[in-house]
Design an enzyme around this catalytic site. Sequence first.
Site, PDB file in Angstrom:
ATOM      1  N   HIS A  95      39.554  45.552  33.191  1.00 24.92           N
ATOM      2  CA  HIS A  95      38.803  45.333  31.954  1.00 24.92           C
ATOM      3  C   HIS A  95      37.316  45.659  32.133  1.00 24.92           C
ATOM      4  O   HIS A  95      36.811  45.756  33.254  1.00 24.92           O
ATOM      5  CB  HIS A  95      38.949  43.869  31.520  1.00 24.92           C
ATOM      6  CG  HIS A  95      38.435  42.919  32.546  1.00 24.92           C
ATOM      7  ND1 HIS A  95      37.094  42.638  32.706  1.00 24.92           N
ATOM      8  CD2 HIS A  95      39.076  42.219  33.511  1.00 24.92           C
ATOM      9  CE1 HIS A  95      36.937  41.799  33.700  1.00 24.92           C
ATOM     10  NE2 HIS A  95      38.127  41.528  34.223  1.00 24.92           N
TER      11      HIS A  95
ATOM     12  N   GLU B 288      45.192  37.624  35.202  1.00 23.63           N
ATOM     13  CA  GLU B 288      44.487  37.609  36.491  1.00 23.63           C
ATOM     14  C   GLU B 288      45.027  36.512  37.401  1.00 23.63           C
ATOM     15  O   GLU B 288      45.603  35.522  36.954  1.00 23.63           O
ATOM     16  CB  GLU B 288      42.975  37.443  36.260  1.00 23.63           C
ATOM     17  CG  GLU B 288      42.116  37.360  37.521  1.00 23.63           C
ATOM     18  CD  GLU B 288      42.163  38.567  38.452  1.00 23.63           C
ATOM     19  OE1 GLU B 288      43.260  38.907  38.954  1.00 23.63           O
ATOM     20  OE2 GLU B 288      41.091  39.147  38.724  1.00 23.63           O
TER      21      GLU B 288
END
Length: 195
Positions: free
Chosen positions: A9, A80
Site C-alpha cells: 500500500h 498485515e
Amino acid sequence: MLKVYLLRHGQTDYNAQGNKYCGRTDIPLNTKGLAQAEAVRNQLEGIPFDGVYSSPLQRAVHTARIASGQDPITDERLIELDFGQWEGKTREEFVKEDPDAWDLWEKAPEQNKAGRTGESGEEVVWRMESFFKSLTNGTYMVVAHNGVNRLFLARQLGMPLKNYRKLVQENSRITLITYDPQEGWTLEMLNANIK
C-alpha cells in the site's frame, strides 16, 4: 500462466513517523500515499486485470482502488501481520522494551510470534499461500502489506524466512511475480518504478 502485480500500500503517517509498525491498525493513506497510488496507476495504465484484490485495511483498499481504477475484492488472508506488542511502535522503541522478543523473531520468525502475542511467520505464509492458490490463470493486482508480502516471497523463492527483510518493498512500488505449475513462482520484478 498466473501473473500478479503485488503491491505494498501507499504511505501512511505511521510509515512517515519513523516507520511505526502499523500491523492491524486501520489507518488511512496520507497525502504522499495517495500520490504514490496515482503514480502506480499511471505506470500500469493499459494492463487489463482479470481481478483486483486487497487486504481489508483501508490503506490497501484505497491503494488498490486508485492504482487499478476498480473496486478491489477484499480478502482477510491478505491482512498485515499481527505484530502483537510491537503494534504502533518503531523497532527502536520495542527492541528497547523487550530485546529478547526481537532476537527470537529475527532468528526464527517461522516458529516465533511477532511481538510475543502476534502471528508467526509460518502462520502468515500459510494464509498467503492459501490466497494465491485460489487464483486461476490470468493477470491480477494484489495490494497487501510489507510484512506479509516479504514473508510470502521469501518462502516462494526458497529463502529462509529469517531473511525476509532482505527483500525491499517500498510503499506503492511494483513487484511482479508469475506462477507456472512446473517452475513454481518466479520473481520478475522487485520494488520497481517502471516509467
